[in-house]
Design a protein around this motif. Structure first.
Motif, mmCIF file in Angstrom:
data_model
loop_
_atom_site.group_PDB
_atom_site.id
_atom_site.type_symbol
_atom_site.label_atom_id
_atom_site.label_comp_id
_atom_site.label_asym_id
_atom_site.label_seq_id
_atom_site.Cartn_x
_atom_site.Cartn_y
_atom_site.Cartn_z
ATOM 1 N N TRP A 125 -61.601 -2.213 -27.038
ATOM 2 C CA TRP A 125 -61.317 -1.053 -26.812
ATOM 3 C C TRP A 125 -62.355 -0.250 -27.485
ATOM 4 O O TRP A 125 -62.854 0.974 -28.005
ATOM 5 C CB TRP A 125 -60.054 -0.389 -26.289
ATOM 6 N N GLU A 126 -62.294 -0.722 -29.313
ATOM 7 C CA GLU A 126 -62.867 -0.093 -30.341
ATOM 8 C C GLU A 126 -65.045 0.043 -29.708
ATOM 9 O O GLU A 126 -64.919 0.845 -30.127
ATOM 10 C CB GLU A 126 -62.942 -0.922 -31.243
ATOM 11 N N SER A 127 -65.294 -0.932 -29.413
ATOM 12 C CA SER A 127 -66.832 -1.197 -28.710
ATOM 13 C C SER A 127 -67.120 -0.625 -27.852
ATOM 14 O O SER A 127 -67.651 -0.037 -27.699
ATOM 15 C CB SER A 127 -67.500 -2.969 -28.827
ATOM 16 N N LEU A 128 -65.742 -0.283 -27.090
ATOM 17 C CA LEU A 128 -66.207 0.102 -25.760
ATOM 18 C C LEU A 128 -66.131 1.712 -25.973
ATOM 19 O O LEU A 128 -66.678 2.535 -25.469
ATOM 20 C CB LEU A 128 -65.496 -0.203 -24.499
ATOM 21 N N LEU A 129 -65.360 2.379 -26.964
ATOM 22 C CA LEU A 129 -65.379 3.448 -26.662
ATOM 23 C C LEU A 129 -66.371 3.735 -27.946
ATOM 24 O O LEU A 129 -67.117 5.150 -27.883
ATOM 25 C CB LEU A 129 -64.451 4.090 -27.931
ATOM 26 N N LEU A 130 -67.209 3.265 -28.665
ATOM 27 C CA LEU A 130 -68.464 3.303 -29.238
ATOM 28 C C LEU A 130 -69.844 3.309 -28.207
ATOM 29 O O LEU A 130 -70.409 4.503 -28.550
ATOM 30 C CB LEU A 130 -68.611 2.301 -30.309
ATOM 31 N N GLU A 131 -69.664 2.318 -27.406
ATOM 32 C CA GLU A 131 -70.894 1.899 -26.768
ATOM 33 C C GLU A 131 -70.506 3.164 -25.400
ATOM 34 O O GLU A 131 -71.887 3.830 -24.983
ATOM 35 C CB GLU A 131 -70.322 0.984 -25.751
ATOM 36 N N THR A 132 -69.488 3.683 -25.101
ATOM 37 C CA THR A 132 -69.699 4.773 -24.248
ATOM 38 C C THR A 132 -69.606 6.237 -24.930
ATOM 39 O O THR A 132 -70.482 7.095 -24.036
ATOM 40 C CB THR A 132 -67.928 4.886 -23.987
ATOM 41 N N GLY A 133 -68.952 6.501 -26.154
ATOM 42 C CA GLY A 133 -69.603 7.567 -27.055
ATOM 43 C C GLY A 133 -70.996 7.594 -27.368
ATOM 44 O O GLY A 133 -71.624 8.914 -27.595
ATOM 45 N N PHE A 134 -71.141 6.821 -27.463
ATOM 46 C CA PHE A 134 -73.374 6.434 -27.662
ATOM 47 C C PHE A 134 -74.097 7.219 -26.807
ATOM 48 O O PHE A 134 -74.616 7.991 -26.365
ATOM 49 C CB PHE A 134 -74.396 4.737 -28.223
ATOM 50 N N ASN A 317 -65.074 -9.573 -25.037
ATOM 51 C CA ASN A 317 -64.851 -8.033 -26.182
ATOM 52 C C ASN A 317 -66.244 -8.768 -27.267
ATOM 53 O O ASN A 317 -65.466 -8.833 -28.564
ATOM 54 C CB ASN A 317 -63.227 -8.218 -26.137
ATOM 55 N N THR A 318 -67.282 -8.767 -26.959
ATOM 56 C CA THR A 318 -68.075 -9.548 -27.832
ATOM 57 C C THR A 318 -68.924 -8.530 -28.201
ATOM 58 O O THR A 318 -70.109 -7.853 -27.303
ATOM 59 C CB THR A 318 -68.586 -11.033 -27.406
ATOM 60 N N SER A 319 -69.603 -8.120 -29.368
ATOM 61 C CA SER A 319 -70.825 -6.551 -29.882
ATOM 62 C C SER A 319 -71.660 -7.974 -30.508
ATOM 63 O O SER A 319 -71.519 -8.867 -30.856
ATOM 64 C CB SER A 319 -70.168 -5.831 -31.137
ATOM 65 N N PHE A 320 -72.855 -7.132 -29.762
ATOM 66 C CA PHE A 320 -73.841 -8.302 -30.610
ATOM 67 C C PHE A 320 -74.971 -7.895 -31.242
ATOM 68 O O PHE A 320 -75.954 -8.260 -32.002
ATOM 69 C CB PHE A 320 -75.177 -8.692 -28.914
ATOM 70 N N ASP A 321 -74.179 -6.507 -32.046
ATOM 71 C CA ASP A 321 -75.192 -5.991 -32.809
ATOM 72 C C ASP A 321 -74.123 -5.164 -33.752
ATOM 73 O O ASP A 321 -72.640 -4.507 -33.327
ATOM 74 C CB ASP A 321 -76.293 -5.073 -32.193
ATOM 75 N N PRO A 322 -74.213 -4.923 -35.301
ATOM 76 C CA PRO A 322 -73.050 -4.264 -35.784
ATOM 77 C C PRO A 322 -72.951 -2.232 -35.601
ATOM 78 O O PRO A 322 -71.887 -1.880 -35.770
ATOM 79 C CB PRO A 322 -73.985 -4.224 -37.184
ATOM 80 N N LEU A 323 -73.856 -1.953 -34.438
ATOM 81 C CA LEU A 323 -73.859 -1.011 -33.844
ATOM 82 C C LEU A 323 -73.076 -0.536 -32.703
ATOM 83 O O LEU A 323 -72.460 0.157 -32.549
ATOM 84 C CB LEU A 323 -75.079 -0.207 -33.575
ATOM 85 N N HIS A 324 -72.849 -1.366 -32.064
ATOM 86 C CA HIS A 324 -71.438 -2.318 -30.609
ATOM 87 C C HIS A 324 -72.161 -0.807 -29.892
ATOM 88 O O HIS A 324 -71.626 -0.316 -29.415
ATOM 89 C CB HIS A 324 -70.504 -1.398 -31.043
ATOM 90 N N LEU A 325 -73.646 -1.439 -29.138
ATOM 91 C CA LEU A 325 -74.571 -0.426 -28.024
ATOM 92 C C LEU A 325 -74.455 -0.747 -27.155
ATOM 93 O O LEU A 325 -73.756 -0.486 -25.994
ATOM 94 C CB LEU A 325 -75.742 -0.514 -29.141
ATOM 95 N N VAL A 326 -74.152 -2.478 -27.264
ATOM 96 C CA VAL A 326 -74.354 -2.583 -25.171
ATOM 97 C C VAL A 326 -73.431 -4.293 -25.798
ATOM 98 O O VAL A 326 -73.842 -4.932 -26.590
ATOM 99 C CB VAL A 326 -75.980 -3.319 -25.100
ATOM 100 N N ASN A 327 -72.065 -4.055 -25.457
ATOM 101 C CA ASN A 327 -71.300 -5.112 -25.190
ATOM 102 C C ASN A 327 -71.007 -5.958 -24.467
ATOM 103 O O ASN A 327 -71.502 -5.759 -23.351
ATOM 104 C CB ASN A 327 -69.995 -4.801 -26.094
ATOM 105 N N SER A 328 -69.694 -7.605 -24.129
ATOM 106 C CA SER A 328 -69.315 -7.814 -23.710
ATOM 107 C C SER A 328 -67.770 -7.638 -23.341
ATOM 108 O O SER A 328 -67.212 -7.487 -25.025
ATOM 109 C CB SER A 328 -69.947 -9.435 -23.616
ATOM 110 N N TYR A 329 -67.060 -7.406 -22.260
ATOM 111 C CA TYR A 329 -65.464 -7.084 -22.361
ATOM 112 C C TYR A 329 -65.227 -8.144 -21.336
ATOM 113 O O TYR A 329 -66.282 -8.990 -21.061
ATOM 114 C CB TYR A 329 -66.193 -5.760 -21.547
ATOM 115 N N GLY A 330 -64.012 -7.898 -21.176
ATOM 116 C CA GLY A 330 -63.292 -9.288 -20.611
ATOM 117 C C GLY A 330 -62.134 -9.502 -21.466
ATOM 118 O O GLY A 330 -62.023 -9.659 -22.673
#
Length: 475
Positions: A125-134, A317-330
């Motif tokens: 949910w950290e990556s999800l908040l960042l991707e959504t916030g972007f 729940n994988t991020s593919f870059d340090p900016l957490h922009l387009v991630n995988s979830y589950g």
């Protein structure tokens, strides 16, 4: 530019932005209140030590420029203040460009925290908040109608969250396919809530219905988000309802609430009210151009998440870059059948004997005393409590922080003790601290009536033998 805006989802955008701002507020407050003990200068995994190992390109953060506990606290509380202003509607009271800048600042501020958060910030949910916030940066405000491209990107994000979770379950534990996972999940989930005991005690046929409904919500409804209205609206509302069911049955920080916000962004108010929305203001070119560019960027960066969705070795729940922009979830590809908990105790005695009296530390969220009903904390995130659940699964999850945690208990460290519900040694530090591993299960209706206990526990083995404080100069 008539195609650029979608007036019928103005209410969805409004609700989404307000909910997102509230969740940012919760995240910043949680960071401000917990960081000193977890990763402050004297924390269990200090940020300064991490920064010496992690270059800026791998963990972009303002704290590469400067770190102190005071600066981190100011940063977190400033983020909370800005988020509170956004939740109150500040972004709609300023020009469009200023509103975009405010959302961008929130995203950058939280990214700086996540990228130095180490194991404490390793949750999906950290990556999800960042991707959504972007994406929220490009949603606009009252000066323009909702940009249709970004609204579809929010649906695409919601699809990946739900469909990814559905696929990882079907590819994972057999109990998801035979509809029996919820025989165990309410009892063994990381942090049960006040209703989890009652959910666990539902009849097994209802648990099977719950599981089947989960599959429908995660594998069918996400696909319907891309169908014409009103089907897409009803699919979005169905997802929101299933997420609220999860809110009632457990504590998953802001994951469920953020998913609800994403679902509500897809609701077409004209289909619910029968009244067509008024025409939206034409967007300025300087707003439209970067919005189109961001859409193209997300489409390009979606390659790896899509490949992951299609893979038999799907990552969770994988991020593919340090900016957490387009991630995988589950999550919960596998479900534990037995709940194990670490119980930490201390004593005044300098030597441990069979007659030693041990007193138990109580955590705020994780199960401890058997007569204490679990509490509701979500969307607030109790990071130490969550990591304790992982540590009970395997000591490897606690390798970097459990030893320092015990050291701070032996010192009666005030920052660490503030993370706990009860300190049994308020006047002086304990002489020894130990940790024992227990098996927990929810009591039956009969046991609850007779004993008043919500849990029954059985000792399994030592997790950490009695340990005494070591003078800092000798470590």
């Amino acid at each position: 530019m008539d195609w650029f805006t979608e007036s019928d989802v103005w209410l969805g955008r409004l609700v989404f932005q307000r909910m997102l701002a509230v969740l940012y507020l919760v995240a910043f407050v949680a960071a401000a209140r917990q960081f000193r003990a977890l990763m402050g200068e004297r924390g269990m995994t200090p940020v300064p030590d991490f920064l010496r190992r992690a270059p800026f390109r791998k963990a972009p953060s303002v704290f590469h420029w400067r770190y102190s506990d005071r600066f981190f606290a100011l940063w977190s509380w400033a983020g909370a203040l800005l988020a509170a202003a956004m939740a109150a509607g500040a972004a709609d009271a300023v020009p469009l460009g200023v509103a975009m800048a405010m959302w961008a600042v929130l995203w950058a501020m939280y990214l700086s925290i996540v990228n130095v958060g180490q194991t404490w910030y390793s949750f999906g949910w950290e990556s999800l908040l960042l991707e959504t916030g972007f994406l929220a940066v490009f949603l606009g405000n009252d000066d323009t109608g909702p940009p249709v491209l970004v609204m579809w990107l929010l649906r695409w994000l919601l699809f990946r969250v739900e469909f990814g979770a559905g696929l990882i379950k079907m590819r994972g534990d057999r109990c998801w396919r035979d509809l029996t996972c919820l025989y165990y999940h309410h009892e063994t989930q990381p942090m049960p809530g006040p209703l989890s005991w009652f959910f666990h005690r539902l009849p097994k046929p209802l648990h099977r219905v719950e599981t089947a409904a989960n599959h429908f919500a995660q594998l069918v409804l996400p696909v319907l988000l891309f169908t014409p209205q009103p089907v897409a609206t009803w699919a979005a509302l169905g997802i929101a309802v299933t997420q609220l069911w999860l809110v009632l049955s457990g504590n998953f920080a802001w994951l469920n609430w953020l998913t609800v916000a994403l679902a509500l962004s897809a609701v077409d108010v004209s289909w619910l009210t029968g009244t067509p929305a008024s025409a939206a203001a034409a967007p300025p070119v300087w707003f439209a151009v970067p919005t189109v560019a961001v859409t193209a960027f997300v489409a390009y960066r979606s390659y790896r998440p899509v490949r992951n969705l299609l893979s038999r070795q799907q990552l969770m729940n994988t991020s593919f870059d340090p900016l957490h922009l387009v991630n995988s979830y589950g999550a919960f590809g596998s479900v534990t059948r037995v709940r194990r908990e670490i119980v930490i105790e201390g004593t005044d005695s300098a030597v441990a004997t069979p007659d030693t009296v041990w007193r138990e530390y109580e955590f705020r969220g994780k199960p401890g005393g058997v007569r204490r009903l679990p509490r509701q904390f979500a969307p607030y995130h109790l990071r130490l409590d969550w990591l304790m659940w992982f540590a009970a699964l395997s000591p490897g999850y606690a390798r970097s922080w459990f030893g320092p945690f015990v050291e701070r208990l032996l010192e009666n460290d005030p920052d660490t003790l503030r993370l706990l519900r009860h300190n049994p040694f308020p006047d002086a530090p304990p002489a020894l601290v130990r940790a024992r591993l227990f098996q927990y299960r929810f009591t039956t209706w009969r046991e609850l009536r007779e004993t008043g206990a919500w849990w029954h526990r059985t000792e399994l083995r030592d997790f950490l033998p009695p340990t005494k404080a070591v003078p800092r100069g000798t470590r």
